[in-house]
Design an enzyme around this catalytic site. Structure first.
Site, mmCIF file in Angstrom:
data_model
loop_
_atom_site.group_PDB
_atom_site.id
_atom_site.type_symbol
_atom_site.label_atom_id
_atom_site.label_comp_id
_atom_site.label_asym_id
_atom_site.label_seq_id
_atom_site.Cartn_x
_atom_site.Cartn_y
_atom_site.Cartn_z
ATOM 1 N N HIS A 1 38.369 -55.336 17.411
ATOM 2 C CA HIS A 1 39.759 -54.877 17.386
ATOM 3 C C HIS A 1 40.499 -55.545 18.530
ATOM 4 C CE1 HIS A 1 43.216 -52.171 17.291
ATOM 5 N NE2 HIS A 1 42.817 -51.845 16.072
ATOM 6 N N ASP B 1 38.210 -49.455 9.797
ATOM 7 C CA ASP B 1 37.925 -49.864 8.421
ATOM 8 C C ASP B 1 36.454 -49.805 8.065
ATOM 9 O OD1 ASP B 1 40.555 -50.460 7.614
ATOM 10 O OD2 ASP B 1 40.493 -52.242 8.870
HETATM 11 C C1 LIG Z 1 40.266 -57.377 14.514
HETATM 12 C C2 LIG Z 1 40.116 -58.797 15.023
HETATM 13 C C3 LIG Z 1 41.129 -59.697 14.259
HETATM 14 C C4 LIG Z 1 40.441 -58.835 16.513
HETATM 15 O O1 LIG Z 1 40.347 -60.159 16.889
HETATM 16 P P1 LIG Z 1 40.533 -60.667 18.370
HETATM 17 O O2 LIG Z 1 41.355 -59.716 19.146
HETATM 18 O O3 LIG Z 1 41.000 -62.068 18.284
HETATM 19 O O4 LIG Z 1 39.042 -60.595 18.928
HETATM 20 P P2 LIG Z 1 38.592 -61.227 20.308
HETATM 21 O O5 LIG Z 1 39.173 -62.568 20.491
HETATM 22 O O6 LIG Z 1 38.870 -60.270 21.411
HETATM 23 O O7 LIG Z 1 37.033 -61.380 20.074
HETATM 24 C C5 LIG Z 1 36.187 -61.645 21.166
HETATM 25 C C6 LIG Z 1 34.970 -62.362 20.684
HETATM 26 O O8 LIG Z 1 34.301 -61.553 19.726
HETATM 27 C C7 LIG Z 1 34.179 -62.243 18.495
HETATM 28 N N1 LIG Z 1 34.470 -61.320 17.404
HETATM 29 C C8 LIG Z 1 35.547 -60.495 17.286
HETATM 30 N N2 LIG Z 1 35.476 -59.793 16.148
HETATM 31 C C9 LIG Z 1 34.328 -60.174 15.545
HETATM 32 C C10 LIG Z 1 33.718 -59.810 14.334
HETATM 33 N N3 LIG Z 1 34.284 -58.898 13.517
HETATM 34 N N4 LIG Z 1 32.565 -60.405 13.986
HETATM 35 C C11 LIG Z 1 32.005 -61.318 14.796
HETATM 36 N N5 LIG Z 1 32.530 -61.700 15.972
HETATM 37 C C12 LIG Z 1 33.680 -61.144 16.341
HETATM 38 C C13 LIG Z 1 35.220 -63.348 18.553
HETATM 39 O O9 LIG Z 1 34.855 -64.426 17.715
HETATM 40 C C14 LIG Z 1 35.209 -63.697 20.001
HETATM 41 O O10 LIG Z 1 34.060 -64.489 20.248
HETATM 42 P P3 LIG Z 1 34.077 -65.666 21.381
HETATM 43 O O11 LIG Z 1 34.376 -64.959 22.659
HETATM 44 O O12 LIG Z 1 32.707 -66.224 21.311
HETATM 45 O O13 LIG Z 1 35.151 -66.603 20.945
HETATM 46 C C15 LIG Z 1 38.698 -59.310 14.805
HETATM 47 O O14 LIG Z 1 37.809 -58.504 15.530
HETATM 48 C C16 LIG Z 1 38.317 -59.396 13.340
HETATM 49 O O15 LIG Z 1 38.671 -60.366 12.657
HETATM 50 N N6 LIG Z 1 37.544 -58.383 12.834
HETATM 51 C C17 LIG Z 1 37.133 -58.366 11.457
HETATM 52 C C18 LIG Z 1 38.255 -57.953 10.523
HETATM 53 C C19 LIG Z 1 38.572 -56.472 10.621
HETATM 54 O O16 LIG Z 1 37.687 -55.637 10.569
HETATM 55 N N7 LIG Z 1 39.893 -56.187 10.721
HETATM 56 C C20 LIG Z 1 40.381 -54.823 10.790
HETATM 57 C C21 LIG Z 1 40.913 -54.516 12.147
HETATM 58 S S1 LIG Z 1 41.334 -52.808 12.291
#
Ligand SMILES: CC(C)(COP(=O)(O)OP(=O)(O)OC[C@H]1O[C@@H](n2cnc3c(N)ncnc32)[C@H](O)[C@@H]1OP(=O)(O)O)[C@@H](O)C(=O)NCCC(=O)NCCS
Length: 378
Positions: A261, A315
């Site tokens: 998140h 979710d």
């Molecule tokens: C929600 C989301 C978009 C947030 O993204 P974000 O703020 O850009 O996440 P961050 O950049 O802080 O992530 C930090 C690290 O964790 C990883 N990461 C974050 N979410 C991840 C996931 N669901 N699966 C695997 N790795 C994940 C990122 O790739 C990043 O890795 P790095 O440091 O090696 O580059 C992302 O977690 C995601 O796409 N989740 C899956 C979709 C989802 O469930 N969405 C509903 C949200 S309520």
């Protein structure tokens, strides 16, 4: 004029001052009007929470009864809206049907009297009352059935489940569904709420505000993730497959749906409540092998990504709850919209109270003084 650094997605840039909800992503705290989400999930109802968000305070007994009654009496949709929806293609996504129907309400209620508290209340009541009716109507009509009329003797969530399944729901299922709506009703300045506020700032009608927010919520980066969680759990298929699946996806730098998140760096407080609700449903109606897969997945992901603050989000367990209630996967996001409409309306009202039209700037990176080349020379 002060020149600010460009931030893609406006990350970290405040877009409004708001007293509607608050998130502390490090501590896993979510509050609506200062009240913790755990308290509201345990003690409130969706309609009471909607009132709290929109009018800023918990209602008195009389205020709550009056609001409940008004919503109850406005659940029916005009036959012309129903007939319009009958012409929608059954292959269309229910979110598109909802967006079109919400916008169509504006044709029927075209008065725009934004300074009149009675108009604000009327619009709030109509939207909260009719959105579930429109979601359920499209679901029945795309199966070739006539929609069923709302039942005034049923509470808000029980009536929605009744309209969807054409039978009175189990009391525990209706209660759990109502709590799910509380958990999804509001979440600070997310994409659809921002969209609602931008549209509101032009002083257009609330139906256009909600229609634009529904369109924004529909995308897979926002409301659509809970559908993808179910697809992922089905693809994994068994508890034994969880570890290799997670490892392969992480090796290929693919995201695991339902985890992570932008704000929460601990387990989303809504996921904790939803997991408990899922367990209550499984206790009463029998277990679900996808829940076993989900639990194993949470363990493996925590082991691999816990140090990065990646935990289940809202979710991850909501889809399992809706699935156990027999709700089709493509209705998960419209159900999110049924809840979130009250949050959007709270932001609409707050935006109107201190409105300034949104008009951000841009960093131009195109050409200047470009020649106009005649058509035959291009
Ligand atoms: C929600 C989301 C978009 C947030 O993204 P974000 O703020 O850009 O996440 P961050 O950049 O802080 O992530 C930090 C690290 O964790 C990883 N990461 C974050 N979410 C991840 C996931 N669901 N699966 C695997 N790795 C994940 C990122 O790739 C990043 O890795 P790095 O440091 O090696 O580059 C992302 O977690 C995601 O796409 N989740 C899956 C979709 C989802 O469930 N969405 C509903 C949200 S309520």
């Amino acid at each position: 004029m002060m020149v600010c650094e460009y931030k893609p997605g406006l990350e970290g840039i405040p877009a409004a001052q708001s007293s509607i909800s608050y998130v502390d992503g490090q501590k896993g705290i979510l509050e609506y009007r200062g009240i913790r989400i755990e308290e509201l999930a345990a003690k409130s109802t969706f309609i009471e929470t909607a009132y709290l968000l929109i009018w800023g305070e918990l209602p008195t007994k009389e205020e709550l009864a009056a609001f409940e009654e008004e919503v109850r009496l406005h659940r029916r949709i005009k036959y012309r809206i129903r007939d319009m929806m009958k012409c929608f293609p059954e292959s269309g996504h229910p979110m598109d049907a909802l967006q079109a129907s919400a916008a169509a309400l504006g044709l029927f209620y075209s008065l725009r009297d934004l300074h009149n508290p009675a108009y604000i209340r009327d619009s709030v009541v109509r939207l909260i009352a009719t959105i579930p009716t429109m979601v359920a109507a499209f679901q029945l009509m795309r199966k070739g059935n006539d929609p069923v009329k709302p039942r005034d003797d049923l509470d808000y969530s029980a009536n929605f489940l009744y309209m969807l399944n054409e039978k009175e729901p189990d009391a525990l299922a209706a209660k759990i569904f109502d709590i799910c709506l509380i958990l999804h009703v509001e979440h600070t300045m997310n994409a659809s709420t921002f969209s609602a506020r931008v549209t509101a700032s032009t002083l257009t009608d609330p139906y256009a505000v909600v229609a634009s927010a529904v369109g924004t919520l529909g995308g897979p980066l926002h409301g659509g993730a809970n559908e993808e969680v179910i697809q992922m759990l089905e693809e994994i298929g068994s508890v034994e497959n969880v570890r290799p699946y997670v490892e392969e996806r992480l090796q290929n730098k693919q995201k695991l749906m339902g985890f992570g998140h932008r704000v929460y760096k601990v387990k989303d407080p809504r996921a904790i409540i939803l997991q408990d609700l899922a367990e209550q449903l499984f206790d009463k109606f029998g277990g679900d092998k996808y829940y076993d897969i989900a639990q194993e997945m949470e363990r493996v992901v925590e082991e691999k990504l816990g140090h990065k603050g990646i935990y289940p989000n809202v979710d991850f367990y909501s889809g399992l709850v809706y699935r156990k209630m027999g709700i089709p996967t493509d209705l998960f996001t419209p159900i999110f919209a049924i809840a979130r409409v009250a949050g959007w309306l709270a932001h609409w009202k707050e935006q109107l109270a201190e409105n300034r039209i949104f008009r951000p700037t841009q960093v131009y990176n195109g050409k200047h003084e470009a020649p106009y080349i005649p058509l035959e020379q291009r």
